[in-house]
Design a protein around this motif. Structure first.
Motif, mmCIF file in Angstrom:
data_model
loop_
_atom_site.group_PDB
_atom_site.id
_atom_site.type_symbol
_atom_site.label_atom_id
_atom_site.label_comp_id
_atom_site.label_asym_id
_atom_site.label_seq_id
_atom_site.Cartn_x
_atom_site.Cartn_y
_atom_site.Cartn_z
ATOM 1 N N SER A 91 -10.467 -5.847 -1.879
ATOM 2 C CA SER A 91 -9.459 -7.607 -2.148
ATOM 3 C C SER A 91 -8.536 -7.863 -1.856
ATOM 4 N N LEU A 92 -7.984 -7.192 -1.824
ATOM 5 C CA LEU A 92 -6.226 -7.227 -1.460
ATOM 6 C C LEU A 92 -6.586 -7.873 0.049
ATOM 7 N N MET A 93 -7.431 -6.785 0.864
ATOM 8 C CA MET A 93 -7.142 -7.204 2.364
ATOM 9 C C MET A 93 -7.146 -8.203 2.428
ATOM 10 N N VAL A 94 -8.804 -8.907 2.082
ATOM 11 C CA VAL A 94 -8.817 -10.545 2.422
ATOM 12 C C VAL A 94 -8.281 -11.121 2.421
ATOM 13 N N PHE A 95 -7.631 -11.127 0.525
ATOM 14 C CA PHE A 95 -7.145 -12.008 0.371
ATOM 15 C C PHE A 95 -5.806 -12.391 1.376
ATOM 16 N N LEU A 96 -4.746 -11.372 1.592
ATOM 17 C CA LEU A 96 -3.452 -11.461 2.616
ATOM 18 C C LEU A 96 -4.434 -11.941 3.870
ATOM 19 N N MET A 97 -5.278 -11.282 4.829
ATOM 20 C CA MET A 97 -5.520 -11.582 5.587
ATOM 21 C C MET A 97 -6.054 -13.557 5.565
ATOM 22 N N GLU A 98 -6.012 -13.982 4.516
ATOM 23 C CA GLU A 98 -6.705 -15.188 4.663
ATOM 24 C C GLU A 98 -5.099 -15.587 4.439
ATOM 25 N N GLY A 100 -3.388 -15.054 5.649
ATOM 26 C CA GLY A 100 -2.136 -15.599 7.350
ATOM 27 C C GLY A 100 -1.187 -13.928 7.763
ATOM 28 N N VAL A 101 -1.748 -12.958 6.948
ATOM 29 C CA VAL A 101 -0.773 -11.810 7.010
ATOM 30 C C VAL A 101 -1.479 -11.867 8.373
ATOM 31 N N HIS A 102 -0.590 -10.195 9.589
ATOM 32 C CA HIS A 102 -0.861 -10.137 10.733
ATOM 33 C C HIS A 102 -1.821 -9.108 11.118
ATOM 34 N N GLY A 103 -1.524 -7.885 10.302
ATOM 35 C CA GLY A 103 -2.200 -6.737 9.527
ATOM 36 C C GLY A 103 -1.776 -6.374 8.454
ATOM 37 N N TYR A 104 -2.990 -4.436 7.846
ATOM 38 C CA TYR A 104 -3.205 -4.084 7.383
ATOM 39 C C TYR A 104 -3.577 -2.638 7.277
ATOM 40 N N LEU A 105 -2.228 -2.366 6.441
ATOM 41 C CA LEU A 105 -2.046 -0.648 7.477
ATOM 42 C C LEU A 105 -2.066 0.499 6.222
ATOM 43 N N LEU A 106 -2.472 1.108 5.523
ATOM 44 C CA LEU A 106 -2.838 2.140 4.835
ATOM 45 C C LEU A 106 -1.092 2.975 5.182
ATOM 46 N N LYS A 107 -0.524 3.580 4.446
ATOM 47 C CA LYS A 107 0.602 4.727 4.564
ATOM 48 C C LYS A 107 -0.104 5.841 4.809
ATOM 49 N N ASP A 108 -0.891 6.657 4.301
ATOM 50 C CA ASP A 108 -1.623 7.651 5.129
ATOM 51 C C ASP A 108 -2.110 7.222 6.867
ATOM 52 N N GLU A 109 -1.996 6.726 7.061
ATOM 53 C CA GLU A 109 -2.576 6.484 7.917
ATOM 54 C C GLU A 109 -1.473 7.398 9.519
ATOM 55 N N GLU A 110 -2.482 8.197 10.570
ATOM 56 C CA GLU A 110 -1.810 8.722 11.745
ATOM 57 C C GLU A 110 -1.336 7.497 12.031
ATOM 58 N N SER A 111 0.122 9.041 12.277
ATOM 59 C CA SER A 111 1.466 8.001 13.309
ATOM 60 C C SER A 111 1.101 7.191 14.420
ATOM 61 N N GLU A 112 -0.152 8.085 15.285
ATOM 62 C CA GLU A 112 -0.995 7.142 16.507
ATOM 63 C C GLU A 112 -1.204 5.595 15.894
#
Length: 219
Positions: A91-98, A100-112
């Motif tokens: 729900s937060l992802m969709v809200f933020l993208m709607e 105008g946020v340009h992208g959404y990343l989880l903090k446990d993503e790989e550095s690449e």
């Protein structure tokens, strides 16, 4: 070679911010021009630092990520913002993208993945990870189901336009407030409520509210 992408990392957790900065600094296409410990600190620095991309923590004191993004969006519309968060929340992802946020990343993503997101958002203006795309698709499917349910209810019950307007706000105020919002009299509200109860087999206002929610008249 193109100019390096200028970025600012904003996060109130020093260890995370400094660790991410060390990782990103290894990429010659990325230039870390600053760090900020919260939204207020970031906004104070933006008049003198002009990044291409901001990595922005969502949960912070002194203006959270969304509040900070709203200011950036208004005052610095060319800057791209990637939200960072620990929370997998569709729900937060969709809200933020709607919004105008340009992208959404989880903090446990790989550095690449983070590096790829920075380059993609800088070049294309948006970055959609697999989980964001999945969340948006799920949201669209749910909206379609809701719209179908609403359309079917309208066809079955033959609601008038005014009755639909009442269903859309029922439960959001008393009869007088509904009348004021629709610019009609209280007696007219009562008339529409009576018709709605008869058409939907609802015995009272509480049942009508449930009907409105179930059939997509309210979100």
């Amino acid at each position: 070679m193109n100019k390096p992408i200028k970025i600012i990392i904003t996060d109130d957790q020093n260890l995370f911010r400094e660790g991410l900065s060390m990782i990103l600094a290894k990429d010659p296409e990325i230039d870390i021009i600053g760090e900020a410990v919260n939204g207020r600190d970031l906004l104070d620095k933006l008049p003198t630092l002009q990044p291409d991309v901001i990595l922005l923590d969502y949960t912070m004191p002194e203006l959270d990520g969304f509040e900070t993004f709203q200011v950036i969006q208004q005052q610095y519309p060319l800057i791209k913002v990637l939200i960072l968060t620990m929370h997998y929340d569709e729900s937060l992802m969709v809200f933020l993208m709607e919004k105008g946020v340009h992208g959404y990343l989880l903090k446990d993503e790989e550095s690449e993945v983070v590096i790829s997101a920075i380059k993609t958002v800088h070049e294309d203006g948006q970055y959609y990870s697999d989980y964001v795309s999945k969340a948006i698709l799920s949201h669209l499917r749910a909206a379609k189901t809701t719209n179908n349910s609403r359309r079917q209810a309208q066809q079955t019950n033959n609601f008038s336009q005014r009755e639909i307007e009442v269903l859309e706000i029922i439960g959001q105020g008393n009869r007088r407030e509904i009348a004021e919002r629709l610019f009609i009299s209280i007696k007219t509200v009562d008339f529409h409520l009576k018709n709605l109860r008869e058409k939907t087999d609802c015995s009272n206002t509480a049942a009508l509210i449930k009907f409105a929610l179930k059939n997509g008249y309210q979100q």
